[in-house]
Structures are given as C-alpha cells and as structure tokens.
Scaffold this active site. Structure first.
Site, short mmCIF file in Angstrom:
data_model
loop_
_atom_site.label_atom_id
_atom_site.label_comp_id
_atom_site.label_asym_id
_atom_site.label_seq_id
_atom_site.Cartn_x
_atom_site.Cartn_y
_atom_site.Cartn_z
N VAL A 25 29.51 -14.71 43.14
CA VAL A 25 30.13 -15.97 43.09
C VAL A 25 31.58 -15.65 43.96
CG1 VAL A 25 31.94 -17.43 41.16
CG2 VAL A 25 29.87 -16.09 40.74
N MET A 84 33.77 -3.77 33.76
CA MET A 84 35.52 -2.29 33.96
C MET A 84 36.94 -3.61 33.67
SD MET A 84 34.49 0.24 36.36
CE MET A 84 35.35 -0.62 37.76
N SER A 106 36.67 -10.76 42.65
CA SER A 106 36.80 -8.53 42.93
C SER A 106 38.18 -8.68 41.77
CB SER A 106 36.26 -8.18 44.06
OG SER A 106 37.10 -6.69 44.01
N GLY A 166 33.20 -14.95 38.31
CA GLY A 166 31.74 -13.40 38.56
C GLY A 166 31.47 -13.28 37.00
N HIS A 167 32.09 -12.27 36.75
CA HIS A 167 31.59 -11.05 34.95
C HIS A 167 31.05 -12.32 34.56
CE1 HIS A 167 34.80 -8.56 36.53
NE2 HIS A 167 33.87 -7.49 36.38
N ASP A 197 27.90 -6.43 43.71
CA ASP A 197 27.40 -5.01 44.56
C ASP A 197 26.35 -4.33 44.92
OD1 ASP A 197 29.91 -3.79 43.30
OD2 ASP A 197 29.74 -5.21 41.67
P1 AMP Z 1 33.14 -4.50 37.68
O1 AMP Z 1 34.34 -4.85 36.80
O2 AMP Z 1 34.05 -4.81 38.66
O3 AMP Z 1 32.58 -3.10 37.59
O4 AMP Z 1 31.89 -5.87 38.03
C1 AMP Z 1 31.00 -5.75 36.70
C2 AMP Z 1 29.98 -5.97 36.85
O5 AMP Z 1 30.38 -7.99 37.20
C3 AMP Z 1 29.16 -5.71 37.89
O6 AMP Z 1 27.93 -5.79 37.46
C4 AMP Z 1 29.37 -6.89 39.37
O7 AMP Z 1 28.18 -6.62 40.02
C5 AMP Z 1 29.18 -7.93 39.17
N1 AMP Z 1 30.79 -8.89 39.61
C6 AMP Z 1 31.71 -8.03 40.46
N2 AMP Z 1 32.45 -9.18 41.09
C7 AMP Z 1 31.03 -10.10 40.73
C8 AMP Z 1 31.14 -11.71 41.72
N3 AMP Z 1 32.18 -11.70 42.22
N4 AMP Z 1 30.11 -12.23 41.70
C9 AMP Z 1 29.05 -11.92 40.14
N5 AMP Z 1 29.58 -10.87 39.71
C10 AMP Z 1 29.88 -9.92 40.29
#
Ligand code: AMP
Length: 285
Positions: free
Chosen positions: A168, A22, A177, A28-29, A142
């Site tokens: 991460v 998103m 996050s 993390g991403h 998640d």
């Molecule tokens: P989001 O943009 O929050 O929807 O996350 C996109 C993807 O990145 C999802 O698969 C999340 O699980 C992953 N993600 C978010 N935060 C982390 C993190 N701290 N470490 C690893 N993957 C993450």
C-alpha cells in the site's frame, strides 16, 4: 493466546488468520487485516517489536510504539483478538533456539542487516507455533522477508499457508512504512525517489529493455539524482532465489534499499511474464 487459539481450532470449520506486525499501524497493515477478514474467522493480529531482528546500531529503542491507537485501529478493522506479548514472554531467560533460512537470509537485506532475518524467522516461527493459524498474511513491501517466511513454512512442513499481499502506497508512490515518521518534510519529499526509480525501471522494461545492467544503471542514475538519498543496494534479482539476474526473463524483483538522511527505506517492483512463455511483462508495485 495458545489456549484461545486451541479452543478456536477445536471447531474444525473455523479458519484462523494471523497478521503479525510490530505495531505503529498504518493502512498497509490494515490491508493485510482486510484480506485476512475476507478469508478467515477469527482474525488475530499480533504486535511485537522483536528485539532479535534489530542490529545493535539500529532503531529498536526509538521504533515508534503507539499501542493505544493501534489497538483502536485493530478493533475498528474488525480484528477478533490482539496478541501483544512482552519480550520476556517471547524470549524468557535461557532462550537459545533459532530458526534460520540458509542462503536466502544472507543476501541483500540480510547482508546489510546481519542477523536480521534470523530474528524474523525465529519470531514468526514462534508466533505460528503459538497461534497455529491456517493462514498468515505478509506484505510484499518486504519482499525478501515474505519469501523467507514462505521458504521456512515449506522447509519445516508448517500447516500455515503464507499469503503475500501487495504494498500500500501514499498517493505520491511512497510505500507506507512505520519508519516514514522519522522523515522530516524535506526528507519525506526526497523519499519519493524510490518509487520514481522503480517507475523508471518499469518504463524501460515496458519499452523492451531486458538487460539487468542497463536497468541498474538507470536506477542508480535516478537515485543518485536525489541529493538526500544514499543507495545501499539497487538490484534486479530472481524472485525465487533472490540471486542477481543478467536478463529479466522470468519473475524478478527490482529491489531498493536507500538511506534518506538517517532513515533506511526499502521498496520493490515485482515483475512477471504475462503468461508462462510470454515476452510481455506484468508489473506489481
Ligand atoms: P511491520 O509492522 O513493519 O513488521 O510489518 C508487518 C507486516 O505488514 C509485514 O508483513 C509487512 O510486510 C507488512 N507491511 C508493511 N508495510 C506495508 C505496506 N506499505 N503495504 C502492505 N503491507 C505492508
């Protein structure tokens, strides 16, 4: 996007990786992208703030949108294509088909955020249909979401393999996050309580505690010791079904959802036996 992906697939040696996000990208991403780059070429990232996974009183309108810096980060990370559709492309007028994983999507996150997972699985299904990747990468941060997406892929015979990657964290343990930007300085400090609570659970498990109620009591005590924290749930669940367990025997998650001020944060600890019948446990933060 479909045409580009179709052309790539025409060469059967090509392995397409997709990393759905998103936006508001952080390390993390980028770890998902690194992993995808090791296993796939081309790697496609998507950015779509999915309105259907936000509840009416949630943060859809204020969710951080940082498209310029995101696309620079993706370029530097070596992503081959960025797919960033608008809401009307994904949900044109008259859109009326949804994907829902029954049962699993009603518990925990699903219970606190009704309709959330229906929105997630619907948009992920659409992204997988558009790109038709060989591999798609999700974060274990998640945990329930990753589990649901894998279940959907299995139930609907998708050709995409779902890869789940470790969380991460910041040096003090806070899981990265996009929502961490909502925290003020005091809340940012308080937010480490999630990790500290998971550490407490790990220590007790490592010392031989297997009783879920006992573990839960310590988790609560730790979380309640933080003045700014308000617990939504703190549960120990089976890693397959996400049903609560009485004893930690097979693979489990310690799952936390905690409000720090107005910001809702989630985190988890994944626990599995070292080998199939081993009493010894391995911990993954
Ligand atoms: P989001 O943009 O929050 O929807 O996350 C996109 C993807 O990145 C999802 O698969 C999340 O699980 C992953 N993600 C978010 N935060 C982390 C993190 N701290 N470490 C690893 N993957 C993450």
């Amino acid at each position: 996007m479909k045409e580009q992906a179709r052309q790539a697939r025409a060469d059967s040696r090509i392995i397409i990786g997709l990393v759905p996000t998103m936006g508001a990208l952080h390390a993390g991403h980028l770890s998902l992208i690194e992993r995808a780059r090791r296993e796939c070429s081309p790697v496609i990232a998507s950015i779509f703030v999915n309105p259907k996974q936000f509840g009416p009183n949630e943060d859809f309108s204020k969710y951080p949108r940082t498209f310029e810096s995101d696309s620079e980060k993706l370029q530097r990370a070596g992503v081959d294509a960025l797919f960033a559709p608008g809401p009307a492309e994904i949900y044109p007028n008259g859109f009326s088909t949804y994907v829902n994983v029954d049962g699993l999507s009603d518990r925990l996150e699903g219970r606190s955020r009704p309709g959330h997972f229906r929105g997630v699985t619907t948009v992920v299904m659409k992204l997988l249909q558009i790109v038709q990747p060989n591999f798609a990468y999700f974060g274990r941060k998640d945990a329930q979401q990753s589990r649901l997406v894998a279940q959907m892929a299995r139930d609907l015979n998708l050709d995409t393999k779902i890869v789940v990657c470790p969380a991460v964290r910041e040096p003090d343990g806070l899981a990265l996050s996009s929502r961490n930007v909502y925290l003020n300085a005091e809340e940012r400090q308080a937010a480490t309580v999630l990790y500290r609570a998971l550490e407490t659970a790990k220590s007790e498990l490592a010392a031989g505690v297997r009783d879920a109620l006992q573990l839960q009591t310590s988790l609560r005590r730790k979380l309640d010791s933080e003045r700014l924290a308000k617990v939504d749930y703190a549960e120990i669940v089976d890693a397959e079904t996400f049903e609560p367990v009485l004893h930690v025997r097979k693979a489990c998650y310690v799952l936390l959802a905690v409000f720090i001020g107005k910001t809702r944060l989630i985190d988890n600890l994944y626990i599995e036996p070292k080998s199939p019948n081993s009493e010894e446990l391995v911990f993954h933060f």
